[in-house]
Design a protein around this motif. Structure first.
Motif, PDB file in Angstrom:
ATOM      1  N   ARG A   5       2.301   1.687  -3.431  1.00 28.52           N
ATOM      2  CA  ARG A   5       1.304   1.688  -4.517  1.00 28.52           C
ATOM      3  C   ARG A   5       1.548   0.549  -5.517  1.00 28.52           C
TER       4      ARG A   5
ATOM      5  N   GLY B 169      -4.917  -1.259 -10.819  1.00 28.29           N
ATOM      6  CA  GLY B 169      -3.844  -0.419 -10.293  1.00 28.29           C
ATOM      7  C   GLY B 169      -3.380   0.595 -11.306  1.00 28.29           C
TER       8      GLY B 169
ATOM      9  N   VAL C 191      -5.620   3.770 -11.427  1.00 28.95           N
ATOM     10  CA  VAL C 191      -5.744   4.642 -10.251  1.00 28.95           C
ATOM     11  C   VAL C 191      -5.281   6.044 -10.590  1.00 28.95           C
TER      12      VAL C 191
ATOM     13  N   TRP D 224       0.839  -1.208   0.000  1.00 27.09           N
ATOM     14  CA  TRP D 224       0.000   0.000   0.000  1.00 27.09           C
ATOM     15  C   TRP D 224       0.872   1.255   0.000  1.00 27.09           C
ATOM     16  N   SER D 225       1.948   1.240   0.787  1.00 26.92           N
ATOM     17  CA  SER D 225       2.820   2.414   0.870  1.00 26.92           C
ATOM     18  C   SER D 225       3.564   2.663  -0.438  1.00 26.92           C
TER      19      SER D 225
END
Length: 366
Positions: free
Chosen positions: A108, A363, A366, A105-106
């Motif tokens: 991406r 992804g 995004v 998550w950090s």
């Protein structure tokens, strides 16, 4: 695709480790680049090694909660992923599931967590259940997709509001078809029973031994495959109850397929499970199953069709199947039929690779 498989450890053999091995092997065969990052002991179990896969060790990634090591594992895995630049990270097992999701998550990086049985499942102690349930609620907010290996685990997550339904996808466990030439089993005087599981708290081999003691006059031989901290207690029980001639402890073995091929009946007495691969592997070999009614077991073992679910009647069920060869044969054939319909490796792999691709595409948008 460049794919990283992240798992808490690969030094011991378990369902999650076999899943990572087999799916990674197939991904490499299909032309993808695969790196496995694991913690625990640095040595990879021989049975889990695949030559075409790169293995990396994260020394800070351990099973138990340790805030200092956990923080360092986040930094270490983050550094490794920045170098590897994967298209997606597939995360397995509870501890890696927390660390890995925070890291991805950090950065991406698209990721998916596969829950091979929740740490807050039925049978786990109340304090642990409460702790892990709340951890998953928090970390789940970082996830776009979580794969559960059985419907029972999906329903458990929904019941405790750990994840919303749109984030959960059930992809049933699947195993490779390693059926050997069927050995002649008809009219054997001794019924060969097997259980393949590590000797640790959830598996309860001692309960099986106690049940076998009640039917010790019948013609059976029990083979246990696996090692672990509870093995000594079980061997002592066998010695004290004069069952040494009827029970064999093989330890860890690389010939599991041969053992199952030569078995007449498979038993699993776990206190909790996700969807155990050992049951599916037994079904590959056309074995009737006696298993605890926990986790997703009932999705593979249909009570009174391809085996029996235990309801405080293990000795009775053992007696029934040890003494009835025709019933064993009928249930074994049904096991193979259910495996072919629902639990092949191909079915699991196709759905898993599709989940990877969809997450990569999402992804990119995004």
């Amino acid at each position: 695709m460049r794919i990283v498989q992240l798992i808490t450890h690969m030094n011991e053999i378990g369902g999650a480790q076999i899943h990572v091995r087999d799916i990674s092997n197939r991904l490499v065969h299909d032309g993808h680049l695969v790196t496995v990052i694991s913690g625990g002991d640095e040595k990879i179990a021989d049975e889990l090694l695949i030559g075409a896969i790169t293995y990396m060790h994260s020394k800070y990634l351990i099973r138990n909660v340790n805030l200092i090591k956990d923080f360092n594992s986040i930094l270490d895995i983050r550094k490794k992923l920045k170098i590897l630049k994967p298209d997606i990270v597939a995360i397995h097992s509870s501890k890696a599931g927390v660390i890995g999701r925070i890291v991805c998550w950090s950065l991406r990086i698209p990721f998916v967590f596969t829950a091979h049985g929740w740490a807050f499942t039925e049978g786990v102690g109340k304090k642990k259940k409460f702790f892990y349930r709340n951890v998953e609620k928090v970390i789940g907010k970082l996830s776009k997709k979580v794969i559960t290996v059985c419907d029972q685990d999906r329903n458990l997550a929904l019941r405790y509001r750990v994840l919303p339904s749109e984030k959960i996808e059930t992809i049933h466990n699947g195993v490779l078809d390693k059926q050997n030439t069927v050995l002649m089993k008809e009219n054997r005087e001794i019924v060969k029973i097997s259980m393949i599981a590590r000797f640790e708290k959830p598996k309860q081999q001692l309960e099986l031994l106690k049940a076998l003691l009640f039917v010790k006059e019948l013609n059976w031989h029990m083979t246990f495959v696996g090692d672990g901290s509870f093995k000594k207690i079980c061997t002592k029980f066998v010695q004290e109850n004069y069952l040494g001639h009827k029970v064999t402890f093989l330890g860890s073995s690389s010939i599991v397929s041969d053992i199952l091929s030569d078995s007449d009946l498979f038993v699993l007495t776990s206190a909790w499970e996700g969807l155990p691969l050992s049951v599916l592997e037994a079904m590959v070999h056309g074995l009737p199953i006696i298993a605890s009614n926990v986790g997703g077991v009932k999705e593979a073992v249909i009570d009174s069709e391809n085996g029996f679910l235990i309801r405080n009647n293990l000795s009775e069920l053992l007696s029934i199947l040890v003494e009835d060869e025709l019933l064993r044969k009928r249930m074994g054939e049904k096991s193979r039929e259910i495996y072919e319909a629902s639990f092949t490796f191909e079915k699991m792999y196709t759905k898993t690779i599709s989940a990877y691709q969809n997450l990569i595409l999402s992804g990119e948008n995004v």
